[in-house]
Design a protein around this motif. Structure first.
Motif, PDB file in Angstrom:
ATOM      1  N   ASN A   1       3.297   7.177  -0.130  1.00  0.00           N
ATOM      2  CA  ASN A   1       3.484   6.982  -1.322  1.00  0.00           C
ATOM      3  C   ASN A   1       2.074   6.849  -2.029  1.00  0.00           C
ATOM      4  N   ASP A   2       1.363   7.894  -1.800  1.00  0.00           N
ATOM      5  CA  ASP A   2      -0.173   8.247  -2.208  1.00  0.00           C
ATOM      6  C   ASP A   2      -0.942   7.012  -2.248  1.00  0.00           C
ATOM      7  N   GLU A   3      -0.781   6.315  -0.864  1.00  0.00           N
ATOM      8  CA  GLU A   3      -1.643   5.148  -0.597  1.00  0.00           C
ATOM      9  C   GLU A   3      -2.105   5.341   0.854  1.00  0.00           C
ATOM     10  N   ILE A   4      -3.562   4.969   1.140  1.00  0.00           N
ATOM     11  CA  ILE A   4      -3.822   4.989   2.680  1.00  0.00           C
ATOM     12  C   ILE A   4      -3.399   3.726   3.357  1.00  0.00           C
ATOM     13  N   LYS A   5      -2.892   4.127   4.676  1.00  0.00           N
ATOM     14  CA  LYS A   5      -2.222   3.184   5.263  1.00  0.00           C
ATOM     15  C   LYS A   5      -2.851   3.209   6.678  1.00  0.00           C
ATOM     16  N   PHE A   6      -2.771   2.182   7.436  1.00  0.00           N
ATOM     17  CA  PHE A   6      -3.033   2.146   9.038  1.00  0.00           C
ATOM     18  C   PHE A   6      -2.008   1.749   9.908  1.00  0.00           C
ATOM     19  N   LYS A   7      -2.121   2.532  11.022  1.00  0.00           N
ATOM     20  CA  LYS A   7      -1.103   2.141  12.091  1.00  0.00           C
ATOM     21  C   LYS A   7      -1.351   0.754  12.568  1.00  0.00           C
ATOM     22  N   HIS A   8      -2.657   0.523  12.723  1.00  0.00           N
ATOM     23  CA  HIS A   8      -3.164  -0.694  13.511  1.00  0.00           C
ATOM     24  C   HIS A   8      -4.102  -1.112  12.581  1.00  0.00           C
ATOM     25  N   ILE A   9      -4.074  -2.647  12.327  1.00  0.00           N
ATOM     26  CA  ILE A   9      -5.126  -3.452  11.478  1.00  0.00           C
ATOM     27  C   ILE A   9      -5.908  -4.446  12.650  1.00  0.00           C
ATOM     28  N   PRO A  10      -6.943  -4.314  12.514  1.00  0.00           N
ATOM     29  CA  PRO A  10      -8.082  -3.504  12.072  1.00  0.00           C
ATOM     30  C   PRO A  10      -7.742  -2.065  12.788  1.00  0.00           C
ATOM     31  N   PRO A  11      -8.237  -1.159  12.034  1.00  0.00           N
ATOM     32  CA  PRO A  11      -8.243   0.284  12.860  1.00  0.00           C
ATOM     33  C   PRO A  11      -8.958   0.436  14.164  1.00  0.00           C
ATOM     34  N   THR A  12      -8.328   1.079  14.752  1.00  0.00           N
ATOM     35  CA  THR A  12      -9.027   1.342  16.228  1.00  0.00           C
ATOM     36  C   THR A  12      -8.850   2.673  16.925  1.00  0.00           C
ATOM     37  N   SER A  13      -9.797   3.284  17.368  1.00  0.00           N
ATOM     38  CA  SER A  13      -9.514   4.532  17.961  1.00  0.00           C
ATOM     39  C   SER A  13      -8.946   4.326  19.456  1.00  0.00           C
ATOM     40  N   MET A  14      -7.804   5.203  19.720  1.00  0.00           N
ATOM     41  CA  MET A  14      -6.984   5.097  20.709  1.00  0.00           C
ATOM     42  C   MET A  14      -7.275   6.208  21.576  1.00  0.00           C
ATOM     43  N   ILE A  15      -7.092   6.030  22.871  1.00  0.00           N
ATOM     44  CA  ILE A  15      -7.360   6.873  24.289  1.00  0.00           C
ATOM     45  C   ILE A  15      -5.974   6.842  24.604  1.00  0.00           C
ATOM     46  N   ILE A  16      -5.579   8.295  24.323  1.00  0.00           N
ATOM     47  CA  ILE A  16      -3.882   8.365  25.014  1.00  0.00           C
ATOM     48  C   ILE A  16      -3.945   9.092  26.300  1.00  0.00           C
TER      49      ILE A  16
END
Length: 124
Positions: A109-124
Motif C-alpha cells: 500500500n505504498d508503504e515500506i514494511k519489514f518482514k522482521h523487526i528489527p530488520p536482519t540479514s538472513m542466511i538461507i
C-alpha cells in the motif's frame, strides 16, 4: 515493478546524511547520485562503466562506489552496503532488490514494511 519514495539516512565514517530514496523492485542493485555521493564521499572509478536502464537501449554511467550503513524507517541495517554511484541520477538514491531482499523490506500500500523487526540479514 513497485516503487515508493522514502527518506533514508546514510551513515559513513561517523557522518550521517539524509537522502530521498526510491525503493524500486525493478532495480537489482542500489545506487546513489553522483551529487549525493560527493557529499558523503566515494571512490571514483578510473574508467566509468555503463549499466543498463529499464528503458531499452539506455544506459547510466557508473562512476564509482561507496560503502555505507543505510537507515530505513529508524532502523540501521546491520551490514555495510556497497552502493554504486551513477552520474545524472534524478534521485539521491535508488534502493534495489539487493538491499530489500537481504533485509526483508517490501512495499505494501505504498508503504515500506519489514518482514522482521528489527530488520536482519538472513542466511538461507
Amino acid at each position: 515493478m513497485v516503487k515508493v519514495e522514502e527518506r533514508i539516512r546514510v551513515h559513513k565514517d561517523g557522518g550521517v546524511l539524509e537522502a530521498l530514496a526510491l525503493f524500486d523492485t525493478g532495480s537489482r542493485r542500489s545506487y546513489f547520485s553522483r551529487e549525493f555521493a560527493e557529499r558523503i564521499g566515494y571512490e571514483p572509478y578510473i574508467e566509468p562503466k555503463e549499466v543498463p536502464l529499464a528503458v531499452r537501449g539506455k544506459y547510466g554511467k557508473l562512476v564509482g562506489d561507496t560503502t555505507v550503513y543505510i537507515e530505513v524507517e529508524g532502523y540501521i541495517l546491520p551490514e555495510r552496503e556497497i552502493i554504486g554511484v551513477i552520474e545524472d541520477l534524478k534521485m539521491d538514491a535508488i534502493i534495489g532488490l539487493n538491499i530489500m531482499e537481504s533485509y526483508g523490506i517490501y512495499i505494501e500500500n505504498d508503504e515500506i514494511k519489514f518482514k522482521h523487526i528489527p530488520p536482519t540479514s538472513m542466511i538461507i
